[in-house]
Design a protein around this motif. Structure first.
Motif, PDB file in Angstrom:
ATOM      1  N   GLY A  52      -4.656  27.603 -42.643  1.00 32.90           N
ATOM      2  CA  GLY A  52      -5.039  28.973 -42.342  1.00 32.90           C
ATOM      3  C   GLY A  52      -6.337  29.068 -41.563  1.00 32.90           C
ATOM      4  N   THR A  53      -6.590  28.110 -40.682  1.00 35.81           N
ATOM      5  CA  THR A  53      -7.820  28.170 -39.891  1.00 35.81           C
ATOM      6  C   THR A  53      -7.709  29.271 -38.849  1.00 35.81           C
ATOM      7  OG1 THR A  53      -7.041  26.599 -38.239  1.00 35.81           O
ATOM      8  CG2 THR A  53      -8.230  25.687 -40.124  1.00 35.81           C
ATOM      9  N   GLY A  54      -8.849  29.760 -38.424  1.00 36.19           N
ATOM     10  CA  GLY A  54      -8.881  30.738 -37.347  1.00 36.19           C
ATOM     11  C   GLY A  54      -8.674  30.047 -36.018  1.00 36.19           C
ATOM     12  N   ALA A  55      -8.514  30.841 -34.979  1.00 33.92           N
ATOM     13  CA  ALA A  55      -8.267  30.289 -33.646  1.00 33.92           C
ATOM     14  C   ALA A  55      -9.438  29.441 -33.167  1.00 33.92           C
ATOM     15  CB  ALA A  55      -7.999  31.420 -32.657  1.00 33.92           C
ATOM     16  N   GLU A  56     -10.657  29.875 -33.464  1.00 39.87           N
ATOM     17  CA  GLU A  56     -11.840  29.137 -33.016  1.00 39.87           C
ATOM     18  C   GLU A  56     -11.926  27.768 -33.689  1.00 39.87           C
ATOM     19  OE1 GLU A  56     -16.520  29.834 -33.481  1.00 39.87           O
ATOM     20  OE2 GLU A  56     -15.446  31.519 -32.551  1.00 39.87           O
ATOM     21  N   GLU A  57     -11.698  27.735 -34.999  1.00 44.17           N
ATOM     22  CA  GLU A  57     -11.746  26.458 -35.715  1.00 44.17           C
ATOM     23  C   GLU A  57     -10.606  25.538 -35.281  1.00 44.17           C
ATOM     24  OE1 GLU A  57     -12.268  24.667 -40.238  1.00 44.17           O
ATOM     25  OE2 GLU A  57     -11.688  26.759 -39.990  1.00 44.17           O
ATOM     26  N   ALA A  58      -9.413  26.107 -35.061  1.00 40.06           N
ATOM     27  CA  ALA A  58      -8.276  25.303 -34.602  1.00 40.06           C
ATOM     28  C   ALA A  58      -8.574  24.714 -33.221  1.00 40.06           C
ATOM     29  CB  ALA A  58      -7.011  26.154 -34.561  1.00 40.06           C
ATOM     30  N   GLU A  59      -9.260  25.485 -32.381  1.00 46.56           N
ATOM     31  CA  GLU A  59      -9.625  24.976 -31.058  1.00 46.56           C
ATOM     32  C   GLU A  59     -10.617  23.818 -31.181  1.00 46.56           C
ATOM     33  OE1 GLU A  59     -11.729  26.570 -26.980  1.00 46.56           O
ATOM     34  OE2 GLU A  59     -10.667  28.006 -28.245  1.00 46.56           O
ATOM     35  N   ARG A  60     -11.567  23.932 -32.119  1.00 43.63           N
ATOM     36  CA  ARG A  60     -12.520  22.834 -32.341  1.00 43.63           C
ATOM     37  C   ARG A  60     -11.785  21.568 -32.781  1.00 43.63           C
ATOM     38  NH1 ARG A  60     -16.068  26.833 -34.591  1.00 43.63           N
ATOM     39  NH2 ARG A  60     -15.397  26.270 -36.675  1.00 43.63           N
ATOM     40  N   PHE A  61     -10.758  21.726 -33.641  1.00 41.48           N
ATOM     41  CA  PHE A  61      -9.977  20.557 -34.053  1.00 41.48           C
ATOM     42  C   PHE A  61      -9.235  19.961 -32.863  1.00 41.48           C
ATOM     43  CE2 PHE A  61     -10.654  21.618 -38.499  1.00 41.48           C
ATOM     44  CZ  PHE A  61     -10.715  20.354 -39.062  1.00 41.48           C
ATOM     45  N   GLY A  62      -8.765  20.805 -31.961  1.00 46.94           N
ATOM     46  CA  GLY A  62      -8.107  20.299 -30.752  1.00 46.94           C
ATOM     47  C   GLY A  62      -9.056  19.490 -29.887  1.00 46.94           C
ATOM     48  N   VAL A  63     -10.295  19.961 -29.759  1.00 45.79           N
ATOM     49  CA  VAL A  63     -11.299  19.222 -28.978  1.00 45.79           C
ATOM     50  C   VAL A  63     -11.639  17.909 -29.671  1.00 45.79           C
ATOM     51  CG1 VAL A  63     -13.692  19.272 -28.169  1.00 45.79           C
ATOM     52  CG2 VAL A  63     -12.238  21.287 -27.882  1.00 45.79           C
ATOM     53  N   ARG A  64     -11.823  17.949 -30.994  1.00 42.03           N
ATOM     54  CA  ARG A  64     -12.115  16.710 -31.739  1.00 42.03           C
ATOM     55  C   ARG A  64     -10.976  15.716 -31.565  1.00 42.03           C
ATOM     56  NH1 ARG A  64     -13.453  20.255 -36.600  1.00 42.03           N
ATOM     57  NH2 ARG A  64     -15.654  20.698 -36.322  1.00 42.03           N
ATOM     58  N   TRP A  65      -9.730  16.217 -31.599  1.00 34.76           N
ATOM     59  CA  TRP A  65      -8.562  15.342 -31.431  1.00 34.76           C
ATOM     60  C   TRP A  65      -8.612  14.666 -30.062  1.00 34.76           C
ATOM     61  CZ3 TRP A  65      -4.642  15.341 -27.834  1.00 34.76           C
ATOM     62  CH2 TRP A  65      -3.586  14.458 -28.090  1.00 34.76           C
ATOM     63  N   GLU A  66      -8.873  15.443 -29.006  1.00 31.76           N
ATOM     64  CA  GLU A  66      -8.926  14.874 -27.650  1.00 31.76           C
ATOM     65  C   GLU A  66      -9.984  13.785 -27.545  1.00 31.76           C
ATOM     66  OE1 GLU A  66      -9.434  17.986 -24.777  1.00 31.76           O
ATOM     67  OE2 GLU A  66      -7.622  19.018 -25.436  1.00 31.76           O
ATOM     68  N   LEU A  67     -11.168  14.055 -28.097  1.00 38.69           N
ATOM     69  CA  LEU A  67     -12.243  13.060 -28.046  1.00 38.69           C
ATOM     70  C   LEU A  67     -11.875  11.807 -28.827  1.00 38.69           C
ATOM     71  CD1 LEU A  67     -15.305  15.430 -28.535  1.00 38.69           C
ATOM     72  CD2 LEU A  67     -14.599  14.289 -26.415  1.00 38.69           C
ATOM     73  N   ALA A  68     -11.251  11.982 -29.994  1.00 42.92           N
ATOM     74  CA  ALA A  68     -10.902  10.833 -30.839  1.00 42.92           C
ATOM     75  C   ALA A  68      -9.795   9.993 -30.211  1.00 42.92           C
ATOM     76  CB  ALA A  68     -10.485  11.313 -32.228  1.00 42.92           C
ATOM     77  N   VAL A  69      -8.774  10.630 -29.665  1.00 42.21           N
ATOM     78  CA  VAL A  69      -7.638   9.878 -29.121  1.00 42.21           C
ATOM     79  C   VAL A  69      -8.062   9.039 -27.923  1.00 42.21           C
ATOM     80  CG1 VAL A  69      -5.436  10.172 -27.899  1.00 42.21           C
ATOM     81  CG2 VAL A  69      -5.832  11.363 -30.019  1.00 42.21           C
ATOM     82  N   ARG A  70      -9.041   9.527 -27.154  1.00 43.15           N
ATOM     83  CA  ARG A  70      -9.507   8.763 -25.991  1.00 43.15           C
ATOM     84  C   ARG A  70     -10.109   7.418 -26.386  1.00 43.15           C
ATOM     85  NH1 ARG A  70     -12.648  13.491 -22.756  1.00 43.15           N
ATOM     86  NH2 ARG A  70     -10.796  14.680 -22.207  1.00 43.15           N
ATOM     87  N   VAL A  71     -10.764   7.372 -27.548  1.00 36.00           N
ATOM     88  CA  VAL A  71     -11.454   6.136 -27.944  1.00 36.00           C
ATOM     89  C   VAL A  71     -10.825   5.464 -29.160  1.00 36.00           C
ATOM     90  CG1 VAL A  71     -13.658   6.879 -26.975  1.00 36.00           C
ATOM     91  CG2 VAL A  71     -13.136   7.405 -29.353  1.00 36.00           C
ATOM     92  N   TRP A  72      -9.655   5.962 -29.584  1.00 39.42           N
ATOM     93  CA  TRP A  72      -9.010   5.403 -30.779  1.00 39.42           C
ATOM     94  C   TRP A  72      -8.734   3.935 -30.553  1.00 39.42           C
ATOM     95  CZ3 TRP A  72      -7.727   9.155 -34.587  1.00 39.42           C
ATOM     96  CH2 TRP A  72      -7.236   8.619 -35.783  1.00 39.42           C
ATOM     97  N   PRO A  73      -9.120   3.065 -31.495  1.00 40.03           N
ATOM     98  CA  PRO A  73      -8.891   1.625 -31.303  1.00 40.03           C
ATOM     99  C   PRO A  73      -7.396   1.313 -31.222  1.00 40.03           C
ATOM    100  CG  PRO A  73     -10.040   2.054 -33.398  1.00 40.03           C
ATOM    101  CD  PRO A  73      -9.761   3.374 -32.764  1.00 40.03           C
ATOM    102  N   LYS A  74      -7.082   0.369 -30.367  1.00 43.55           N
ATOM    103  CA  LYS A  74      -5.686  -0.072 -30.239  1.00 43.55           C
ATOM    104  C   LYS A  74      -5.305  -0.817 -31.499  1.00 43.55           C
ATOM    105  CE  LYS A  74      -5.596   1.418 -26.047  1.00 43.55           C
ATOM    106  NZ  LYS A  74      -5.425   2.810 -25.916  1.00 43.55           N
ATOM    107  N   GLN A  75      -4.001  -0.942 -31.743  1.00 48.69           N
ATOM    108  CA  GLN A  75      -3.526  -1.628 -32.944  1.00 48.69           C
ATOM    109  C   GLN A  75      -4.092  -3.037 -32.993  1.00 48.69           C
ATOM    110  OE1 GLN A  75      -2.223  -0.587 -35.475  1.00 48.69           O
ATOM    111  NE2 GLN A  75      -0.866   1.099 -35.068  1.00 48.69           N
ATOM    112  N   ALA A  76      -4.509  -3.425 -34.165  1.00 53.37           N
ATOM    113  CA  ALA A  76      -5.036  -4.769 -34.379  1.00 53.37           C
ATOM    114  C   ALA A  76      -3.903  -5.780 -34.339  1.00 53.37           C
ATOM    115  CB  ALA A  76      -5.755  -4.840 -35.720  1.00 53.37           C
ATOM    116  N   THR A  77      -4.261  -7.040 -34.217  1.00 48.15           N
ATOM    117  CA  THR A  77      -3.274  -8.112 -34.237  1.00 48.15           C
ATOM    118  C   THR A  77      -2.590  -8.125 -35.601  1.00 48.15           C
ATOM    119  OG1 THR A  77      -4.679  -9.364 -32.771  1.00 48.15           O
ATOM    120  CG2 THR A  77      -2.961 -10.584 -33.927  1.00 48.15           C
ATOM    121  N   PRO A  78      -1.275  -8.279 -35.640  1.00 46.26           N
ATOM    122  CA  PRO A  78      -0.580  -8.297 -36.929  1.00 46.26           C
ATOM    123  C   PRO A  78      -1.122  -9.404 -37.824  1.00 46.26           C
ATOM    124  CG  PRO A  78       1.000  -8.287 -35.109  1.00 46.26           C
ATOM    125  CD  PRO A  78      -0.369  -8.429 -34.514  1.00 46.26           C
TER     126      PRO A  78
END
Length: 182
Positions: A70-96
């Motif tokens: 039940g987040t507001g539009a502003e908070e949901a937008e902040r989560f979208g920005v955080r997601w974009e920043l995180a996905v850009r630098v998310w570590p690649k899968q480690a060696t099995p």
């Protein structure tokens, strides 16, 4: 709530912040992972991977969690920005586990199908040495209740279709009548 396992060491700060905020949002819902999975299009095990930073969540999963919380539009937008920043630098899968980083990948034997002239399916990226994380794209999967409804044909189109069907039936009836009584 709040009894999360520690995040992996060496996570970029953007990923760590995003996952911590996602965990707080999930805790705010008061739902278990099973209940969260039932309210979104993502399973309990998917949410475990997302909230323990072992896999980046699709953007739609973040949107679904914001909707459930039940987040507001502003908070949901902040989560979208955080997601974009995180996905850009998310570590690649480690060696099995069980495979050394510098070890040569095993060379698979040539399948018998190739010798018989049959096409051989492509090997998965993990076998070809490509990093599967390079192909990561946002999964636009929506739950069925959020998916847009299919477009309905216009009333004039439906009327035209009905008229053509009726004309064809009338012509068929006339043809059968002419052959039967003719």
């Amino acid at each position: 709530m709040g009894a999360w396992q520690p995040l992996p060491e060496g996570l970029p700060p953007e990923v760590r912040h995003f996952v911590e905020q996602l965990r707080l949002l999930k805790d705010r819902t008061g739902l278990s992972l099973v209940a969260l999975g039932a309210r979104t299009a993502y399973s309990k095990s998917s949410w475990q991977r997302y909230l323990n930073a072992t896999q980046p969540p699709p953007r739609q999963a973040v949107v679904a969690l914001c909707r459930v919380a039940g987040t507001g539009a502003e908070e949901a937008e902040r989560f979208g920005v955080r997601w974009e920043l995180a996905v850009r630098v998310w570590p690649k899968q480690a060696t099995p586990p069980g495979r050394a980083e510098d070890a040569e990948p095993p060379v698979p034997e040539r399948p018998a199908a190739a010798d018989a002239g049959h096409p051989v399916p492509e090997r998965p990226a993990a076998e070809t040495g490509q990093d599967p994380g390079d192909d990561y794209e946002d999964d636009p999967t929506l739950p069925w209740w959020d998916a847009p409804l299919p477009a309905r044909p216009s009333p004039s189109r439906r009327l035209l279709t009905a008229a053509v069907v009726l004309a064809a039936l009338l012509a068929l009836t006339a043809l059968i009548g002419a052959l039967a009584f003719g």
